[in-house]
Scaffold this motif. Structure first.
Motif, PDB file in Angstrom:
ATOM      1  N   VAL A   1     -36.864   0.875 -49.752  1.00  0.00           N
ATOM      2  CA  VAL A   1     -35.694   1.438 -49.081  1.00  0.00           C
ATOM      3  C   VAL A   1     -34.657   0.329 -48.928  1.00  0.00           C
ATOM      4  N   VAL A   2     -33.441   0.621 -49.396  1.00  0.00           N
ATOM      5  CA  VAL A   2     -32.351  -0.346 -49.340  1.00  0.00           C
ATOM      6  C   VAL A   2     -31.113   0.367 -48.809  1.00  0.00           C
ATOM      7  N   ASP A   3     -30.603  -0.094 -47.671  1.00  0.00           N
ATOM      8  CA  ASP A   3     -29.361   0.474 -47.145  1.00  0.00           C
ATOM      9  C   ASP A   3     -28.189  -0.106 -47.929  1.00  0.00           C
ATOM     10  N   ARG A   4     -27.475   0.756 -48.591  1.00  0.00           N
ATOM     11  CA  ARG A   4     -26.289   0.343 -49.344  1.00  0.00           C
ATOM     12  C   ARG A   4     -25.155   1.275 -48.977  1.00  0.00           C
ATOM     13  N   TRP A   5     -24.167   0.716 -48.313  1.00  0.00           N
ATOM     14  CA  TRP A   5     -23.048   1.474 -47.794  1.00  0.00           C
ATOM     15  C   TRP A   5     -21.927   1.531 -48.824  1.00  0.00           C
ATOM     16  N   PHE A   6     -20.972   2.411 -48.596  1.00  0.00           N
ATOM     17  CA  PHE A   6     -19.816   2.576 -49.474  1.00  0.00           C
ATOM     18  C   PHE A   6     -19.155   1.231 -49.785  1.00  0.00           C
TER      19      PHE A   6
END
Length: 152
Positions: free
Chosen positions: A3-8
């Motif tokens: 799981v990797v949080d990647r924002w706009f």
């Protein structure tokens, strides 16, 4: 997968990723025909296709779309979801035994029309090539991506 949080804000126009190869088999085509109900002779009738310009059975375009998108699926990102696909073009046929690879390039970013402060779209140009480096399919994959919370 991780799981990797990647924002706009984390996506850069011009960034690119590429996959390893995957060979399309007769089993892929038969299974796809059964799943979709597309039993057209272009995909399943070797004798008939021998009389046609392609000369052999071709993979379903929808099979190649599905496989290509699956090949680009990597880490799980809870901040983004697939919004859809635009401009799908089946440029050349894919035959049994062809090996495809996929390149995905970020080409555009835009604000969500109704919630521009919290969401945006990321456009990814997906190009599928065969073992001869011929482009066989192109499409634009759209992602709906969360923006980092705006400071109050």
């Amino acid at each position: 997968m991780k799981v990797v949080d990647r924002w706009f804000e984390d996506y850069d126009i011009g960034e690119s990723r590429a996959t390893v190869g995957r060979t399309i088999t007769e089993a892929d085509i038969v299974l796809h025909a059964g799943q979709t109900g597309d039993f057209f002779p272009h995909h399943l009738d070797a004798e008939w296709m021998a009389t046609q310009p392609a000369g052999q059975r071709i993979a379903h375009g929808t099979l190649i779309v599905s496989v290509a998108v699956g090949m680009t699926a990597g880490d799980i990102n809870p901040q983004a979801m697939s919004y859809g696909y635009d401009k799908i073009r089946f440029v050349k046929p894919v035959f049994i035994g062809d090996t495809i690879t996929v390149r995905a390039d970020i080409t555009e970013k835009s604000d969500h029309k109704r919630t521009p402060a919290t969401h945006g779209y990321v456009h990814e140009l997906v190009t599928v090539t065969n073992q001869r480096a011929e482009t066989v399919l192109v499409l634009t994959h759209l992602y709906l991506v969360n923006k980092r919370e705006v400071a109050a």
